[in-house]
Each structure stands twice: as structure tokens, then as C-alpha cells.
Design a protein around this motif. Structure first.
Motif, PDB file in Angstrom:
ATOM      1  N   ILE A 183      32.803 -30.382  14.158  1.00  0.00           N
ATOM      2  CA  ILE A 183      32.853 -29.372  14.046  1.00  0.00           C
ATOM      3  C   ILE A 183      33.735 -28.741  12.798  1.00  0.00           C
ATOM      4  N   PRO A 184      33.125 -28.718  11.976  1.00  0.00           N
ATOM      5  CA  PRO A 184      33.384 -28.043  10.303  1.00  0.00           C
ATOM      6  C   PRO A 184      35.065 -27.768  10.825  1.00  0.00           C
ATOM      7  N   LEU A 185      36.356 -28.220  10.158  1.00  0.00           N
ATOM      8  CA  LEU A 185      37.249 -27.643   9.351  1.00  0.00           C
ATOM      9  C   LEU A 185      37.887 -27.226   8.866  1.00  0.00           C
ATOM     10  N   SER A 186      38.291 -26.645   7.850  1.00  0.00           N
ATOM     11  CA  SER A 186      38.755 -26.198   6.807  1.00  0.00           C
ATOM     12  C   SER A 186      39.658 -27.786   5.609  1.00  0.00           C
ATOM     13  N   SER A 187      39.861 -28.485   6.517  1.00  0.00           N
ATOM     14  CA  SER A 187      40.321 -29.965   6.009  1.00  0.00           C
ATOM     15  C   SER A 187      40.001 -31.072   7.919  1.00  0.00           C
ATOM     16  N   GLY A 188      38.917 -31.223   7.317  1.00  0.00           N
ATOM     17  CA  GLY A 188      38.347 -32.868   8.422  1.00  0.00           C
ATOM     18  C   GLY A 188      37.599 -32.337   9.747  1.00  0.00           C
ATOM     19  N   VAL A 189      37.076 -32.492  10.598  1.00  0.00           N
ATOM     20  CA  VAL A 189      36.024 -32.827  11.342  1.00  0.00           C
ATOM     21  C   VAL A 189      36.879 -31.950  12.982  1.00  0.00           C
ATOM     22  N   LEU A 190      36.818 -31.473  13.843  1.00  0.00           N
ATOM     23  CA  LEU A 190      37.333 -31.481  15.186  1.00  0.00           C
ATOM     24  C   LEU A 190      36.077 -31.688  16.223  1.00  0.00           C
ATOM     25  N   HIS A 191      36.310 -32.782  16.490  1.00  0.00           N
ATOM     26  CA  HIS A 191      35.202 -33.422  18.067  1.00  0.00           C
ATOM     27  C   HIS A 191      35.505 -32.758  18.849  1.00  0.00           C
ATOM     28  N   ALA A 192      34.688 -32.612  19.802  1.00  0.00           N
ATOM     29  CA  ALA A 192      34.071 -31.775  20.662  1.00  0.00           C
ATOM     30  C   ALA A 192      33.574 -32.227  22.582  1.00  0.00           C
ATOM     31  N   ALA A 215      33.867 -20.151  15.987  1.00  0.00           N
ATOM     32  CA  ALA A 215      32.247 -19.604  14.955  1.00  0.00           C
ATOM     33  C   ALA A 215      30.827 -20.971  15.425  1.00  0.00           C
ATOM     34  N   TRP A 216      31.634 -22.338  16.333  1.00  0.00           N
ATOM     35  CA  TRP A 216      30.349 -23.047  16.286  1.00  0.00           C
ATOM     36  C   TRP A 216      29.613 -23.033  17.557  1.00  0.00           C
ATOM     37  N   LEU A 217      30.392 -21.386  17.997  1.00  0.00           N
ATOM     38  CA  LEU A 217      29.248 -21.318  19.203  1.00  0.00           C
ATOM     39  C   LEU A 217      28.461 -20.527  19.258  1.00  0.00           C
ATOM     40  N   MET A 218      28.510 -19.720  18.261  1.00  0.00           N
ATOM     41  CA  MET A 218      28.886 -18.464  17.922  1.00  0.00           C
ATOM     42  C   MET A 218      26.965 -18.571  16.983  1.00  0.00           C
ATOM     43  N   LYS A 219      27.404 -20.304  16.417  1.00  0.00           N
ATOM     44  CA  LYS A 219      25.694 -20.705  16.389  1.00  0.00           C
ATOM     45  C   LYS A 219      24.603 -21.171  16.523  1.00  0.00           C
TER      46      LYS A 219
END
Length: 295
Positions: A49-58, A143-147
Motif C-alpha cells: 500500500i503506497p504511503l507518502s514516504s515508503g510502502v506499507l506492507h499488509a 484508501a487502498w480498500l476503497m479502490k
């Protein structure tokens, strides 16, 4: 070895083959393995999942089919989401599979591993704070889920444990509302959060929020949680607290004998207080969560 033995029987004058006991046992074993495979535990999928700085793994548990499915964002505690050999620790996998069986997609963001951090339970100066980075992770997950086309966008909820529950309390405050036009969270469930700061700040929620805590929890503070929820009534969305008699911190975690955290070497546990399963509170919380999310 011969798996078939021949013998004569008179069946319309023809010779027939009969399976041997060994063959029958092998067939039974094969069928047992097939049934076991069919009932194997679901395997989560890693998503970035994109963050403003980096990536959030889930880690994502998703029902079969095209949906749309209700979704739950599940927030780990200070011990982190994963272990040495588990992408999702058993305590969270247990809940994820339970929610999945009820028809929910479950998204578990890894707030610590994504930032190359280990457990934060005994870290004095936490680099990932519940009210800051973890709230950012919640917003990014939503935000990712909404897409995703398979998500029922009006049925996205939150559930969190301990530090994750504290982050949830910050995320559902009216001040944290998303500025887009997407539907807000449907509901939220917070297991034994630290309510002391929120109670002192006059917490309120824009989302129906359920707080679950043991009466004997000496890691978090049941009185502070009561004060927080009581103070929110009448000036925010529905807030409710359930206090389970005789239960301690981690009461919903399976197969965990009650023990003192102090003096232990487990870096995934708090520095003080008692932890352990309470069978009755665990069972009641499972029912309470299911009813709250089905509202």
C-alpha cells in the motif's frame, strides 16, 4: 509388492479383481489427505500500500468470489504482526480466519515490519506512534480498500488490539475524518486500548465504537476506558464499553496461561501487568464483535 491379489469366483464365468487390504488402506489415506487439503487454513496474500514516504506492507485474507465483501482493517499490538516463521501471528490469524468465515475480507497492515522495526512493547522512545504513523497507516489502508472492486465500500470497519486499539481511537475521532467523498468506517472495535490519554482529552468518535476490556486488566486501564466512553455519550456517534469480569489483558488470545509480564524476556509483551486467556471473556467477545460488525 502386489496391491492386487487374484482369486477365482464364479460371476458369469469370468475372473474378477478384488482390492487387497493394503490397497484399501492406501486409498483411505489418500482420501483423508484430500479432505485435509480442502480444509487447510487460508493463506494470506501480501499487498503493498503506497504511503507518502515508503510502502506499507499488509496481509490480506479475501473470500472466494468477486464480492463486494465487507472488509475489516485489523491492527496489531505492540508485539508486531509477524513472527520468525509466521507472516501473521497466531493471535491475529485466529481472528482473521474467524472474520473471513463470516464473509469479511481482512486487511492486516504491518506498521512495524514495513519500517524495518521489530516489536515496540519495551521501546522507550517509539518511532511509530499510535496517534501519528499508525493513524496514517489506517488512512492508507482505507484508501487502498476503497479502490478495490471487490470491497463493499460502505462496510469497511476497524478492529485493533492494545497499541493498535489505541491507534483506532485516534483514527475515529471527528478530527481525523477523511476529506474524500468515500463512505466512512462502518464500525470499530478496540480490544484493551490505553484510554488514559484519550480520556484526558475529551475523546469522542464519529464511528460506532465498541471498547472491550477485562475488569482486571493491569496493563491498560479499565477505569480510564469507562471514563472515556461515558464522557463521549451524548456528543458523538454511538460508543459502548464491555468490561469482562475477572479477565486480564490479552483475554481473547487462545491458549495463553495467565502469567506476569514483568521480569520476562518476551519482547513482544508489555513490561508490566498480567496476560492470559479467559475462556468465558474470549467466547463472549467473539459474539460481541460479530454482532457489532453486523449492525
Amino acid at each position: 509388492m502386489m496391491f492386487w491379489r487374484r482369486f477365482r469366483v464364479v460371476v458369469l464365468g469370468r475372473r474378477v479383481l478384488t482390492p487387497s487390504p493394503m490397497r484399501l488402506r492406501l486409498t483411505a489415506l489418500f482420501l483423508t489427505l484430500l479432505v485435509s487439503a480442502a480444509h487447510a487454513a487460508p493463506v494470506p496474500q501480501q499487498v503493498d500500500i503506497p504511503l507518502s514516504s515508503g510502502v506499507l506492507h499488509a496481509q490480506l485474507y479475501k473470500p472466494e468470489g468477486e464480492g463486494p465483501f465487507p472488509a475489516v482493517i485489523a491492527l496489531h499490538g505492540c508485539g508486531g504482526l509477524s513472527g520468525h516463521s509466521d507472516s501473521v501471528l497466531p493471535r491475529y490469524r485466529d481472528w482473521a480466519e474467524r472474520l473471513l468465515r463470516a464473509g469479511n475480507a481482512v486487511l492486516l497492515p504491518d506498521s512495524y515490519g514495513s519500517r524495518e522495526l521489530g516489536p515496540q512493547c519495551r521501546v522507550k522512545e517509539m518511532h511509530v506512534k499510535a496517534r501519528r504513523e499508525r493513524v496514517t497507516d489506517i488512512a492508507a489502508s482505507r484508501a487502498w480498500l476503497m479502490k478495490q472492486s471487490w470491497v463493499a465500500r460502505d462496510r469497511v470497519s476497524l478492529i485493533g488490539w492494545a497499541n493498535g486499539a489505541s491507534a483506532l481511537l485516534w483514527a475515529v475521532r471527528p478530527q481525523s475524518a477523511a476529506r474524500d467523498l468515500s463512505p466512512d468506517f462502518r464500525a470499530a472495535v478496540a480490544f484493551y486500548p490505553d484510554c488514559r490519554i484519550s480520556a484526558g482529552l475529551g475523546w469522542s468518535t464519529r464511528v460506532p465504537t465498541l471498547v472491550l476490556i477485562g475488569a482486571d486488566d493491569d496493563v491498560s486501564s479499565p477505569p480510564a476506558c469507562r471514563q472515556m466512553v461515558d464522557g463521549a455519550r451524548g456528543r458523538s456517534a454511538l460508543a459502548r464499553i464491555v468490561v469482562y469480569p475477572g479477565a486480564y489483558h490479552d483475554f481473547d488470545r487462545a491458549n495463553t496461561p495467565l502469567h506476569a509480564a514483568a521480569g520476562g524476556t518476551d519482547v513482544t509483551a508489555p513490561e508490566h501487568g498480567h496476560l492470559g486467556t479467559d475462556a468465558q471473556a474470549r467466547a463472549e467477545s467473539q459474539k460481541d464483535v460479530a454482532e457489532w460488525l453486523a449492525r
